[in-house]
Design an enzyme around this catalytic site. Structure first.
Site, short mmCIF file in Angstrom:
data_model
loop_
_atom_site.label_atom_id
_atom_site.label_comp_id
_atom_site.label_asym_id
_atom_site.label_seq_id
_atom_site.Cartn_x
_atom_site.Cartn_y
_atom_site.Cartn_z
N PHE A 131 0.86 -1.18 0.00
CA PHE A 131 0.00 0.00 0.00
C PHE A 131 0.90 1.23 0.00
CE2 PHE A 131 -2.31 3.58 1.61
CZ PHE A 131 -3.47 3.53 0.87
N ASP A 187 9.40 3.03 1.96
CA ASP A 187 8.19 3.78 2.30
C ASP A 187 7.95 3.55 3.80
OD1 ASP A 187 5.69 4.76 2.84
OD2 ASP A 187 4.72 3.91 1.07
N LYS A 229 2.43 10.82 7.44
CA LYS A 229 1.65 10.52 8.64
C LYS A 229 2.16 11.23 9.90
CE LYS A 229 -1.05 6.73 6.98
NZ LYS A 229 -0.67 5.72 6.00
C1 LIG Z 1 -0.87 5.83 4.54
C2 LIG Z 1 0.20 5.37 3.64
C3 LIG Z 1 0.46 6.01 2.42
C4 LIG Z 1 -0.42 7.11 1.88
O1 LIG Z 1 -0.47 8.23 2.71
P1 LIG Z 1 -1.68 9.30 2.58
O2 LIG Z 1 -1.26 10.40 3.50
O3 LIG Z 1 -2.92 8.59 3.00
O4 LIG Z 1 -1.72 9.72 1.16
C5 LIG Z 1 1.52 5.55 1.67
N1 LIG Z 1 2.31 4.55 2.09
C6 LIG Z 1 2.11 3.92 3.26
C7 LIG Z 1 3.02 2.82 3.68
C8 LIG Z 1 1.03 4.29 4.07
O5 LIG Z 1 0.81 3.65 5.21
#
Ligand SMILES: *Cc1c(COP(=O)(O)O)cnc(C)c1O
Length: 401
Positions: free
Chosen positions: A141, A226, A255
């Site tokens: 994700f 990520d 985040k």
């Molecule tokens: C939440 C998340 C995203 C996307 O972040 P948003 O602020 O919702 O666009 C991308 N990568 C990972 C691993 C995430 O947990």
């Protein structure tokens, strides 16, 4: 009709149904607790998918935001502002890197990472035009843009949003041989979550991340981590990669970087890699704005103390032990996690993740299900041990009922 019911009905009538929230309407929050419109209190064991690592309305973060609100909130990048240099310098330092490219949401930061890797591939590695490939993992994700969902393996995230962006190879998460086989001379990057969050808190086999690190180095491929959800204290370290002694070529952060106050994301890397950008080639009106920088600077100061990482380690060990004990109830089939972060698989015969989440909500505890049978637990790192134990007792109560 209750206040809750009428607010939910109005929301359903006038907002797209791209989410299926638990039937609770929040009014206020503080620390690890939220209070709904009817005055009921809930222990938050989701923490905004780790955007609230420092708890709701953390005093230091609210004070930093308020002070900045009285000075300047937005300049756009057309002009410099006086919080920008400190933010970029201190974030680069925390990451042990050299340069920062600030954005707002996580998905924008991942897009930025993809664009950076491609441009680096063409300008520095010498990949022929239009040929750049990025290797990603199944079950990933990374966000919701058309390019990012193009390399998702989740049918819900992809269906009817094509045509999809080409240039990605998907290999099973944790499979080094598949990763090696997928790499060609045109591969510019490997993009991975060091622990897959949305997939259900999937921890890769030990040795996988170091092996990917080594492979990427051998093939002159960028290793992009990520750490939007796994980073900034959640697993007991500043970065989840640290558990395996791995330093990627690029961190993607978001985040918790915004302290649960404002959206702040960034790509952090070397001067060689981020140096590929020239004025006008990439940007964001809000990226790196003064309010975002002021809040993030306070987040960075808090992370430098190490106290949140230590707390996540200590309480996390406790959490993982307590959750593992639930396997004995027969209603949990698997528990995974690291630090204050866990995925708990509910036995199909007992019920769905959603059903368990709703029963927990009735007992004043908030979690979120994922992929049908899993519930995710990610309390704010400031949660008290007694509160955590109370929350776990409610989970035990639900599973034993
Ligand atoms: C939440 C998340 C995203 C996307 O972040 P948003 O602020 O919702 O666009 C991308 N990568 C990972 C691993 C995430 O947990």
């Amino acid at each position: 009709m209750t206040v809750t019911e009428s607010l939910i009905e109005a929301a359903d009538a006038h907002s797209a149904h791209n989410y299926h929230p638990l039937p609770v309407v929040m009014a206020t929050a503080d620390g690890a607790w939220m209070t709904d419109v009817e005055g009921r209190r809930y222990l938050d064991l989701l923490a905004g998918y780790s955007a609230l690592n420092f708890g709701h309305r953390n005093r230091r973060l609210i004070d930093a935001a308020k002070a900045q609100l009285e000075r300047v909130t937005l300049t756009s990048r057309a002009f410099h502002h006086d919080r920008f240099a400190a933010f970029c310098t201190e974030l680069a330092e925390l990451c042990g890197m050299e340069m920062v490219l600030p954005m707002n949401t996580g998905t924008e930061a991942v897009e930025t990472a993809v664009k950076t890797a491609r441009k680096w591939g063409y300008r520095t590695k010498g990949v022929p035009a239009e040929m750049a490939k990025i290797v990603v993992a199944g079950g990933n994700f990374h966000g919701r843009t058309t390019t990012i969902i193009s390399f998702s393996t989740d049918p819900e995230a992809r269906a009817d949003f094509g045509p999809y962006t080409p240039g990605f190879a998907i290999v099973p998460y944790g499979d080094l041989t598949a990763m090696r086989d997928a790499m060609t001379e045109n591969t510019v990057a490997v993009l991975l979550e060091p622990i897959q969050g949305e997939s259900g808190v999937i921890v890769p086999p030990p040795g996988y991340l170091p092996a990917v690190r080594e492979l990427a180095r051998e093939r002159n491929v960028l290793f992009i981590a990520d750490e939007i959800q796994s980073g900034l204290g959640r697993t007991g370290r500043t970065f989840a990669c640290e558990h395996e002694g791995v330093v990627p070529d690029m961190y993607v952060l978001g985040k918790a970087l915004g302290g649960g106050v404002v959206p702040v994301s960034a790509v952090v890397s070397s001067a060689e890699v981020l140096g590929v950008f020239r004025p006008g080639e990439h940007g964001s009106t809000f990226g790196g704005n003064p309010l975002a920088c002021a809040v993030a600077l306070e987040v960075l100061a808090m992370l430098r103390t190490g106290e949140f990482q230590a707390r996540a380690t200590e309480l996390g060990d406790h959490l993982q032990r307590e959750l593992a004990a639930l396997l004995g109830t027969g209603r949990v089939t698997e528990v995974r996690g690291r630090g204050l972060w866990a995925g708990v698989d509910i036995a199909r015969a007992y019920g769905t993740g959603r059903e368990v989440s709703e029963k927990l909500m009735d007992r004043g505890v908030l979690v979120k299900d994922t992929h049908g049978t899993t519930i995710r637990i990610a309390p704010p790192l400031v949660i008290g041990k007694e509160d955590l134990d109370w929350g776990l007792a409610q989970l035990r109560g639900v599973l034993e009922s």
